[in-house]
Each structure stands twice: as structure tokens, then as C-alpha cells.
Design a protein around this motif. Structure first.
Motif, PDB file in Angstrom:
ATOM      1  N   TYR A 223       0.837  -1.204   0.000  1.00 12.76           N
ATOM      2  CA  TYR A 223       0.000   0.000   0.000  1.00 12.76           C
ATOM      3  C   TYR A 223       0.875   1.259   0.000  1.00 12.76           C
ATOM      4  O   TYR A 223       0.677   2.168  -0.806  1.00 12.76           O
ATOM      5  CB  TYR A 223      -0.915  -0.013   1.222  1.00 12.76           C
ATOM      6  N   ILE A 224       1.864   1.290   0.881  1.00 14.70           N
ATOM      7  CA  ILE A 224       2.737   2.459   0.982  1.00 14.70           C
ATOM      8  C   ILE A 224       3.575   2.626  -0.279  1.00 14.70           C
ATOM      9  O   ILE A 224       3.740   3.733  -0.798  1.00 14.70           O
ATOM     10  CB  ILE A 224       3.632   2.337   2.229  1.00 14.70           C
ATOM     11  N   LEU A 225       4.086   1.514  -0.816  1.00 20.70           N
ATOM     12  CA  LEU A 225       4.915   1.562  -2.015  1.00 20.70           C
ATOM     13  C   LEU A 225       4.152   2.178  -3.187  1.00 20.70           C
ATOM     14  O   LEU A 225       4.673   3.037  -3.911  1.00 20.70           O
ATOM     15  CB  LEU A 225       5.386   0.154  -2.377  1.00 20.70           C
ATOM     16  N   VAL A 226       2.909   1.755  -3.360  1.00 24.95           N
ATOM     17  CA  VAL A 226       2.091   2.283  -4.464  1.00 24.95           C
ATOM     18  C   VAL A 226       1.706   3.731  -4.206  1.00 24.95           C
ATOM     19  O   VAL A 226       1.786   4.584  -5.103  1.00 24.95           O
ATOM     20  CB  VAL A 226       0.835   1.408  -4.662  1.00 24.95           C
ATOM     21  N   MET A 227       1.297   4.046  -2.973  1.00 24.31           N
ATOM     22  CA  MET A 227       0.886   5.411  -2.650  1.00 24.31           C
ATOM     23  C   MET A 227       2.024   6.414  -2.850  1.00 24.31           C
ATOM     24  O   MET A 227       1.800   7.565  -3.230  1.00 24.31           O
ATOM     25  CB  MET A 227       0.403   5.489  -1.199  1.00 24.31           C
ATOM     26  N   GLY A 239      -5.429   3.420  -4.015  1.00 22.55           N
ATOM     27  CA  GLY A 239      -5.727   2.760  -2.748  1.00 22.55           C
ATOM     28  C   GLY A 239      -6.928   1.835  -2.859  1.00 22.55           C
ATOM     29  O   GLY A 239      -6.929   0.729  -2.324  1.00 22.55           O
ATOM     30  N   ALA A 240      -7.958   2.281  -3.590  1.00 23.68           N
ATOM     31  CA  ALA A 240      -9.142   1.442  -3.804  1.00 23.68           C
ATOM     32  C   ALA A 240      -8.787   0.203  -4.622  1.00 23.68           C
ATOM     33  O   ALA A 240      -9.354  -0.875  -4.416  1.00 23.68           O
ATOM     34  CB  ALA A 240     -10.241   2.239  -4.497  1.00 23.68           C
ATOM     35  N   PHE A 398     -15.884  -0.401  -2.342  1.00 27.78           N
ATOM     36  CA  PHE A 398     -14.663   0.405  -2.452  1.00 27.78           C
ATOM     37  C   PHE A 398     -14.821   1.502  -3.501  1.00 27.78           C
ATOM     38  O   PHE A 398     -14.485   2.666  -3.265  1.00 27.78           O
ATOM     39  CB  PHE A 398     -13.478  -0.484  -2.831  1.00 27.78           C
ATOM     40  N   TRP A 399     -15.350   1.132  -4.674  1.00 25.78           N
ATOM     41  CA  TRP A 399     -15.413   2.093  -5.780  1.00 25.78           C
ATOM     42  C   TRP A 399     -16.565   3.084  -5.637  1.00 25.78           C
ATOM     43  O   TRP A 399     -16.507   4.185  -6.173  1.00 25.78           O
ATOM     44  CB  TRP A 399     -15.463   1.344  -7.109  1.00 25.78           C
ATOM     45  N   ILE A 457     -12.253   5.820   5.327  1.00 22.34           N
ATOM     46  CA  ILE A 457     -11.656   6.189   6.613  1.00 22.34           C
ATOM     47  C   ILE A 457     -10.147   6.375   6.493  1.00 22.34           C
ATOM     48  O   ILE A 457      -9.542   7.178   7.211  1.00 22.34           O
ATOM     49  CB  ILE A 457     -12.008   5.149   7.702  1.00 22.34           C
ATOM     50  N   TYR A 458      -9.516   5.645   5.578  1.00 22.21           N
ATOM     51  CA  TYR A 458      -8.080   5.849   5.334  1.00 22.21           C
ATOM     52  C   TYR A 458      -7.841   7.282   4.865  1.00 22.21           C
ATOM     53  O   TYR A 458      -6.969   7.986   5.368  1.00 22.21           O
ATOM     54  CB  TYR A 458      -7.578   4.873   4.264  1.00 22.21           C
ATOM     55  N   VAL A 459      -8.637   7.697   3.865  1.00 24.85           N
ATOM     56  CA  VAL A 459      -8.485   9.036   3.291  1.00 24.85           C
ATOM     57  C   VAL A 459      -8.792  10.101   4.342  1.00 24.85           C
ATOM     58  O   VAL A 459      -8.018  11.042   4.547  1.00 24.85           O
ATOM     59  CB  VAL A 459      -9.412   9.199   2.075  1.00 24.85           C
ATOM     60  N   TYR A 460      -9.922   9.942   5.028  1.00 20.53           N
ATOM     61  CA  TYR A 460     -10.389  10.965   5.956  1.00 20.53           C
ATOM     62  C   TYR A 460      -9.451  11.128   7.149  1.00 20.53           C
ATOM     63  O   TYR A 460      -9.095  12.249   7.541  1.00 20.53           O
ATOM     64  CB  TYR A 460     -11.800  10.604   6.438  1.00 20.53           C
TER      65      TYR A 460
END
Length: 545
Positions: A223-227, A239-240, A398-399, A457-460
Motif C-alpha cells: 500500500y505504501i509503495l504504491v501510494m 488505494g481502492a 470500495f469504488w 476512513i483511510y483518506v479521511y
């Protein structure tokens, strides 16, 4: 003014960070990022296998008391005489953990295991058990009526995922995201394979917690690598996509478990391919942001040039020089000592409030999300198809979050998701028996909503905290949230021992509470990401025109 901001003399004054380079020179999401995302998808799918396989390998098996005077060397699970010896109403519905006591009737009574051999007015617990099948560890470790020890396996595994957060974080920050990813995946693979050969409950439990403690960080590493590689415009979608791949892994897990049911064979099929992820150390590029944070500019610039070329873009030397100057300036700033983070949080009342309520959101997310996965196999019908359906419905969830977050705002999506989920949980709990179709539909809508909340919730949460402390404060909420995933595997036992609908009422109550707590925090749609504690405190406040 516009021309002087990019001049060599004052280029450091205007930050030329990696996001600027991605937007202007490399491309926010091109062929290079797409290939990296697809490579990251495989370890994420394997993470889904590892996180959910215990639902099937540790699944409950119907059992009954062994009746020594009636059962031979190869006893039948539901013989015609079963109701003579065990309380029940039919050959498919009888007690699993107790039997009638022996009567004083002589053994010369005719018939196969006659009722006269037993005293139907008295019952006693089983001394030993007969199982319907031998497909899970319940048979191998004789856990027939020991529901707590069976459920403990899932909770112990989740405690390991709590321990893996600081371990993986240290490895990731010290040696890189790629090292953390390959090491976690390899550890998961070999420990999972070893676990498939053990013959004792204690060793099985030990390897479960060891595997998750040193191997469950593959998802967060991916997740971190892609972000850190995609531009700001595509981070929510990326992320989705990572979350979608996890759901795809759960769907595949359900079908594989259906096809390979003995737990040892299933474990080997799921874990052996994970050893291949070791090759990612040579295939996958390291995070550019991490390389720059370590002062390894030549390597990071080489990766950026390769990414630009793959995306059919041109990266100028002037942009690279400006990026290096900004990185050096940021490293110098980091050397300036600031108060301890907890002190800064306590001084800021608004940030302190967020640190108090956001962990409850995360506890709710993990409790409901994993709890619904675990309890899906107890729904009426085919347990494998039920699990697949409950996992697959996450993907549109997710989408839907991706589509709504930037249109109606973060808070309406979260409040609506939590409250609709709560309504579904309460409806499911009190739905009359015999409405299997309606029960499944309500269950799926609830899972759709918690999946939508999970992405949001990740985004917020990230948007509520200042840049310098964002990762630490997000990790704090996530770590406390693991209390929910630790509790989730115990809910089937609570359903048996307390009340059948207890898990659903528990899930609904937490979702209802979390929706209320969202009102205490500000809307972040359209707001600039805060860089300082002061800016974080001002979120949601109207600024004078």
C-alpha cells in the motif's frame, strides 16, 4: 513573479517536491505506475489468503459424544440409534456436547444400542467425540466442544498483526519498502508451510502468531509503495485498487477452499506460491520517496528517469536539481528538535479530540469487516459461496466510496455508510427465521457499507492530521483499531454461548456510535492538507473573505 519562483536562485523557496515532479515531468499515473500496481497486486492477494485461511482450516465440525457400548472402531456420525443415546429431535439435529447417562438396565436387552441402555432423564458431558468429517484442525486437535480454544486461533493470529506494525515499520523505514515487502511475504510462505505439518495445538498456535508477527506486513508495504509512487490525483483510486485486489484474494480463497478442503493440503496450496515473492527484491523498484529520505539521490533519480521514459515523458535535469535541493532543505529542518508528539497533541484540543474518536472508528471497521467475513460461513446455504459473495460485494463498496468522496464529501459518506450498516446489522439480528434470501441480502448490503467506510476512513483520517505527524497519528488509530480484529474471531463463540444474534447487535451498536462520532470532526473535502498543528486545528473553520 511566476518566472522568478522557478529560477535556480530561489528554487528552494518554492518547494519542488516529488508530487510536483510527478505532475509536471513523470506523469501521475502512467505505464510505469500501472506495472508497479499490478506487481503489488499479487502479494496483496496472498495477504488475503493468509488473513482468511483460518476461517476454513479452523472451521467448526459437527460432532457428537462417542458411545463406547454402541460405537465400533469406525463409528458412523449419525447412526439410526443416535436419539436413544443422545438428546435431539432428529437424525440431523442432536446435541453435540452431551449424552444420556447410562442406565442400570441389563445388557441382555435386544436391539442395536437400545434406548433401555440409557437414562433419558439425566445427561452428562462427552468423554470423547465422533466427528462428521476430518477436514479441519478441530478433528486433529480434538476441539469438538472447546469453542474458545478454536476461536482463540483467530484472535492469536490478529494479535500478531498488531505486533507486525512496529516491526514492519522499522524494517520499512530502515531498509526500504521493497525489503519489508519481500521479507514479510517470504516469512508468511515458509511459516505457513511449516504449520501445515504440525500435530499439536500448541505448536499450531505458536506458528500462527509467529507468522502474523513477522509476515502480516506485506499488505501495508504494498500500500505504501504504491501510494508513494502515484500522483495526488490518483491516490484514492490506487488505494481502492489495492483494497479491490485484497477482496479478489478473498474471493479466490473461497473457491480454492471449496476445491481443496483438507486443511493441510489447503494450507500448502495457499502458502507455497508466496515464496515466489522473494523475486520482487530484484524485480520491483524501491520507493523514490524512501530513497530520497535516506539521501540516496542518484538511485531515486535513476528510477524517476526510468519511470518518465516508460510513461513517454521527459524529465529535465533542472527539475531533478530543484528536487534534490528541496529534499536537502527538508532533511535540515528535520534536525531541528521539536516537543514530543504526545505533548503537541495534548496542546491542541481539536487534534486531541480527533486522536480520541478516530481509534473508535477503526475498531468498528475491523470488528465489523472481519467479523462479517468470519460469520459468513455460518449463514444458511453453501458456506464457500456465502464467503465468496460477502467478499465480492466489497469491490463495488470500495469504488462507490471513490465516486462519492469527492462529490458529496467525506462526512456524508462515512455517516451514511456507518448508519446503513448499523441498520442492516439490527435487521439481520431480528429477522424472523425462514427468510434466508432476505437475510443474505441484508448481510451483503451491510458488508457493502463497511467496505465503503473502510476505503473512506483511510483518506479521511489522513486528512485530519498535519503532514509531519500524519503517518504516526494514522498508525496510532490503526493500531488501536486492531482491538476490533482481535475480538472478531471470538464472535462465533459468543453467538453459541450468549445469544445467536449477539455478533450482529454488537456490530450494529459500534457502527451506530461511530456514525455519531463523525459529527465531532470537520469536513475535509476541498481543504488544503494541513502541514502544521495550527493548520490542522483550523480545518473546517470558515476563513474570512
Amino acid at each position: 513573479m511566476g518566472s522568478t519562483e522557478k529560477s535556480d536562485s530561489d528554487g528552494v523557496d518554492k518547494k519542488v517536491d516529488l508530487d510536483t515532479i510527478l505532475i509536471q515531468d513523470v506523469g501521475q499515473f502512467g505505464r510505469y505506475q500501472f506495472i508497479t500496481l499490478m506487481l503489488a497486486a499479487l502479494p496483496v492477494i496472498f495477504s488475503a489468503f493468509a488473513s482468511g485461511e483460518y476461517i476454513f482450516t479452523v472451521g467448526r465440525i459437527p460432532s457428537r459424544c462417542r458411545i463406547p457400548q454402541c460405537d465400533g472402531s469406525n463409528p458412523e456420525y449419525a447412526p439410526p440409534w443416535i436419539l436413544n443415546a443422545i438428546p435431539g429431535t432428529s437424525l440431523t439435529s442432536f446435541e453435540q456436547c452431551e449424552r444420556f447417562s447410562n442406565s442400570s438396565q441389563g445388557s441382555d436387552v435386544t436391539g442395536v444400542c437400545p434406548a433401555a441402555w440409557f437414562d433419558s432423564s439425566r445427561t452428562e458431558p462427552c468423554d470423547s467425540y465422533v466427528y462428521q468429517h476430518s477436514l479441519t484442525v478441530v478433528y486433529d486437535f480434538d476441539l469438538a466442544c472447546d469453542e474458545w480454544r478454536r476461536s482463540l486461533i483467530g484472535s492469536i493470529r490478529t494479535i500478531g498483526t498488531l505486533l507486525v506494525l512496529p516491526i514492519t515499520g522499522f524494517i520499512s523505514d530502515r531498509w526500504g519498502r521493497r525489503v519489508a515487502l519481500t521479507l514479510n511475504a517470504f516469512n508468511t510462505g515458509w511459516i505457513g508451510l511449516v504449520r501445515s505439518f504440525v500435530n499439536s495445538y500448541e505448536w499450531f498456535l505458536t506458528l500462527e502468531v509467529l507468522e502474523s508477527s513477522v509476515g502480516a506486513g506485506a499488505f501495508s508495504s504494498c500500500y505504501i509503495l504504491v501510494m508513494e509512487l502515484v500522483g495526488p490525483k490518483y491516490r484514492v483510486a490506487a488505494g481502492a485498487t489495492i483494497s479491490t485486489m485484497f477482496a479478489v484474494g478473498q474471493v479466490l480463497l473461497g473457491f480454492i477452499a471449496w476445491g481443496v478442503q483438507p486443511w493441510r493440503s489447503l494450507t500448502q496450496v495457499l502458502y507455497a506460491p508466496q515464496l515466489l515473492v522473494v523475486s520482487y527484491f530484484w524485480i520491483l523498484s524501491e520507493s523514490v520517496r524512501w530513497l530520497m529520505s535516506k539521501g540516496r539521490y542518484e538511485e531515486s533519480e535513476e528510477i524517476l528517469k526510468r519511470a518518465a521514459k516508460r510513461n513517454k515523458k521527459e524529465l529535465s535535469e533542472k527539475s531533478l536539481q530543484a528536487l534534490r535541493a528541496t529534499a536537502e532543505a527538508e532533511k535540515y529542518k528535520e534536525k531541528i528538535k521539536e516537543p514530543w508528539l504526545p505533548i503537541l497533541v495534548i496542546r491542541s484540543k481539536m487534534v486531541l479530540l480527533r486522536c480520541m474518536v478516530s481509534p473508535i472508528w477503526w475498531i468498528t471497521n475491523t470488528l465489523v469487516y472481519y467479523g462479517m467475513n468470519i460469520n459468513a460461513v455460518n449463514l444458511s446455504g453453501n458456506q464457500y459461496l456465502n464467503y465468496v459473495a460477502v467478499a465480492a460485494v466489497e469491490i463495488p463498496g470500495f469504488w462507490t466510496a471513490v465516486l462519492l468522496l469527492d462529490r458529496i464529501g467525506r462526512k456524508p459518506v462515512l455517516i451514511g455508510g456507518y448508519w446503513i450498516c448499523a441498520a442492516c446489522q439490527f435487521t439481520f439480528a431480528f429477522l424472523p427465521e425462514g427468510n434466508d434470501g432476505a437475510a443474505l441480502a441484508v448481510y451483503l448490503v451491510g458488508k457493502f457499507c463497511i467496505a465503503m467506510v473502510m476505503t473512506s476512513i483511510y483518506v479521511y483520517t489522513a486528512e485530519l492530521y498535519p503532514t509531519k505527524y500524519r503517518h504516526n497519528l494514522l498508525a496510532f488509530s490503526s493500531m488501536i483499531g486492531r482491538l476490533g480484529s482481535i475480538t472478531a474471531p471470538l464472535t462465533p463463540a459468543l453467538a453459541l454461548m450468549v445469544w445467536e444474534s449477539f455478533p450482529s447487535v454488537l456490530f450494529g451498536s459500534f457502527a451506530l456510535l461511530s456514525g455519531v462520532l463523525i459529527f465531532l470532526t470537520p469536513e475535509t473535502l476541498g481543504q488544503k492538507l494541513p502541514d502544521t498543528m495550527e493548520e490542522a486545528q483550523q480545518l473546517g473553520k470558515k476563513t474570512p473573505a
